[in-house]
Design a protein around this motif. Structure first.
Motif, PDB file in Angstrom:
ATOM      1  N   UNK A 136       0.817  -1.212   0.000  1.00  0.00           N
ATOM      2  CA  UNK A 136       0.000   0.000   0.000  1.00  0.00           C
ATOM      3  C   UNK A 136       0.848   1.257   0.000  1.00  0.00           C
ATOM      4  N   UNK A 137       0.387   2.254  -0.778  1.00  0.00           N
ATOM      5  CA  UNK A 137       0.835   3.634  -0.613  1.00  0.00           C
ATOM      6  C   UNK A 137      -0.162   4.293   0.338  1.00  0.00           C
ATOM      7  N   UNK A 138       0.290   4.915   1.415  1.00  0.00           N
ATOM      8  CA  UNK A 138      -0.613   5.329   2.497  1.00  0.00           C
ATOM      9  C   UNK A 138      -1.588   6.438   2.102  1.00  0.00           C
ATOM     10  N   UNK A 139      -2.678   6.496   2.850  1.00  0.00           N
ATOM     11  CA  UNK A 139      -3.663   7.562   2.703  1.00  0.00           C
ATOM     12  C   UNK A 139      -3.959   8.166   4.060  1.00  0.00           C
ATOM     13  N   UNK A 140      -4.742   9.228   4.078  1.00  0.00           N
ATOM     14  CA  UNK A 140      -4.984   9.982   5.306  1.00  0.00           C
ATOM     15  C   UNK A 140      -6.201   9.434   6.058  1.00  0.00           C
TER      16      UNK A 140
ATOM     17  N   UNK B 262      -3.587  -0.189   5.482  1.00  0.00           N
ATOM     18  CA  UNK B 262      -2.678   0.751   6.152  1.00  0.00           C
ATOM     19  C   UNK B 262      -1.678   0.060   7.083  1.00  0.00           C
ATOM     20  N   UNK B 263      -1.775  -1.259   7.199  1.00  0.00           N
ATOM     21  CA  UNK B 263      -0.730  -2.014   7.899  1.00  0.00           C
ATOM     22  C   UNK B 263       0.334  -2.505   6.914  1.00  0.00           C
ATOM     23  N   UNK B 264       0.132  -2.225   5.625  1.00  0.00           N
ATOM     24  CA  UNK B 264       1.031  -2.750   4.583  1.00  0.00           C
ATOM     25  C   UNK B 264       1.816  -1.622   3.933  1.00  0.00           C
ATOM     26  N   UNK B 265       2.412  -0.762   4.748  1.00  0.00           N
ATOM     27  CA  UNK B 265       3.197   0.358   4.243  1.00  0.00           C
ATOM     28  C   UNK B 265       4.667   0.157   4.601  1.00  0.00           C
ATOM     29  N   UNK B 266       5.514   1.060   4.081  1.00  0.00           N
ATOM     30  CA  UNK B 266       6.958   1.015   4.361  1.00  0.00           C
ATOM     31  C   UNK B 266       7.571  -0.335   3.976  1.00  0.00           C
ATOM     32  N   UNK B 267       7.273  -0.771   2.730  1.00  0.00           N
ATOM     33  CA  UNK B 267       7.824  -2.002   2.151  1.00  0.00           C
ATOM     34  C   UNK B 267       7.285  -3.280   2.783  1.00  0.00           C
ATOM     35  N   UNK B 268       6.207  -3.187   3.588  1.00  0.00           N
ATOM     36  CA  UNK B 268       5.563  -4.389   4.101  1.00  0.00           C
ATOM     37  C   UNK B 268       4.540  -4.881   3.072  1.00  0.00           C
ATOM     38  N   UNK B 269       4.379  -6.196   2.998  1.00  0.00           N
ATOM     39  CA  UNK B 269       3.333  -6.735   2.139  1.00  0.00           C
ATOM     40  C   UNK B 269       2.812  -8.027   2.752  1.00  0.00           C
TER      41      UNK B 269
ATOM     42  N   UNK C 107       0.928  -6.150  -5.865  1.00  0.00           N
ATOM     43  CA  UNK C 107      -0.214  -5.270  -6.121  1.00  0.00           C
ATOM     44  C   UNK C 107      -0.083  -4.069  -5.197  1.00  0.00           C
ATOM     45  N   UNK C 108       0.333  -2.946  -5.751  1.00  0.00           N
ATOM     46  CA  UNK C 108       0.598  -1.736  -4.973  1.00  0.00           C
ATOM     47  C   UNK C 108      -0.661  -0.863  -4.983  1.00  0.00           C
ATOM     48  N   UNK C 109      -1.407  -0.910  -3.882  1.00  0.00           N
ATOM     49  CA  UNK C 109      -2.711  -0.258  -3.750  1.00  0.00           C
ATOM     50  C   UNK C 109      -2.505   1.178  -3.285  1.00  0.00           C
ATOM     51  N   UNK C 110      -2.904   2.145  -4.102  1.00  0.00           N
ATOM     52  CA  UNK C 110      -2.747   3.555  -3.763  1.00  0.00           C
ATOM     53  C   UNK C 110      -4.011   4.036  -3.050  1.00  0.00           C
ATOM     54  N   UNK C 111      -3.968   4.031  -1.715  1.00  0.00           N
ATOM     55  CA  UNK C 111      -5.150   4.386  -0.924  1.00  0.00           C
ATOM     56  C   UNK C 111      -5.583   5.829  -1.168  1.00  0.00           C
ATOM     57  N   UNK C 112      -4.638   6.745  -1.243  1.00  0.00           N
ATOM     58  CA  UNK C 112      -4.976   8.167  -1.405  1.00  0.00           C
ATOM     59  C   UNK C 112      -5.796   8.410  -2.667  1.00  0.00           C
TER      60      UNK C 112
END
Length: 269
Positions: free
Chosen positions: A43-47, A84-91, A155-160
């Motif tokens: 994930x790419x994080x969102x607010x 949002x637990x899958x950020x900073x290179x976590x998957x 699969x890189x999910x862009x939350x924002x």
């Protein structure tokens, strides 16, 4: 090729392990002639405090038709995932499957209705999904996967960009924006050990470190996957205690390629 010295303890442990996993070894050879793929979600994080998505299925398509040819990935992990637990290179791995080699045209992520967003104020709101996504989110791949190679599809999910507030106050819409990254996870080594009457333990070693291991199956064949590029030595110990261990040096591994090692012939002690 040279005879290799092993301690009695090492030989004994491998002997017992090989006998215990004999049936596993034979079943692994059923995967030869195919590729291995791991599908992971990041994930790419969102607010937001949390974004939960309900993953119902993952399909692949080798054809040019967007309506036909879809196949469910075996071993898929159905569930609800907090992006949002899958950020900073976590998957997290959604599937680890043996698939046919060839060109993957598309992948389809099928979502259920249990999708939620937790806002920064702490409100949990069910996400609305556009009706056009009822058949799944189709993602273009158009990349070949080779026989005997392990791949990872991220699969890189862009939350924002995927979650946004609709015109009506308190209503949020999920319109997934996902980037796909398909990469070979190192290379592979395959070969044959003879005689093949009983299984043998096969170890790939770099210096003093064992980087991969498996057991021979039907016909003495073996396959080691997901190996970093480099040069290694192969060590073999038969479950037949009358046969001496053996090794071969200078086994070169290249990312995305299958190295065919020379046949290893075990001799009597």
């Amino acid at each position: 090729m040279r005879k290799t010295k092993f301690t009695n303890l090492t030989k004994g442990l491998l002997f017992v392990a090989a006998l215990t996993l004999c049936f596993t070894a034979c079943s692994k050879n059923d995967k030869e002639g195919k590729s291995q793929i791991q599908v992971a979600l990041t994930d790419d994080p969102g607010d937001y405090k949390a974004v939960y998505i309900d993953v119902e299925d993952i399909n692949v398509n080798y054809s040019d038709s967007e309506d036909n040819g879809w196949q469910t990935l075996p071993g898929f992990k159905k569930g609800i995932y907090n992006l949002l637990t899958l950020v900073n290179d976590k998957d997290t791995v959604l599937a680890d499957a043996s698939i046919a080699s060839g060109t993957i045209k598309e992948i389809r992520l099928v979502l259920g209705n249990d999708n939620w967003v937790v806002t920064n104020s702490g409100d949990s709101i069910q996400l609305q999904t556009p009706s056009g996504q009822s058949s799944g989110i189709k993602l273009k791949i158009n990349m070949a996967v080779s026989e005997g190679i392990l791949y990872k599809l991220l699969l890189d999910f862009d939350v924002a960009k995927s979650v946004h507030e609709a015109g009506t106050a308190g209503k949020y819409v999920l319109n997934p924006v996902i980037r796909t990254i398909l990469e070979a996870q190192g290379g592979s080594v395959k070969g044959v050990v003879v005689p093949a009457v009983v299984p043998s333990a096969v170890l790939l070693i770099n210096g003093t470190d064992t980087v991969a291991s498996t057991y021979t199956g039907v016909g003495g064949a073996y396959l080691l996957k997901g190996i970093d590029a480099g040069t290694y030595s192969l060590h073999v110990i038969s479950t037949d205690s009358t046969l001496a261990p053996a090794s071969v040096d200078g086994v070169s591994v290249t990312t995305g390629k299958v190295t065919v090692a020379d046949t290893i012939r075990l001799s009597a002690k």
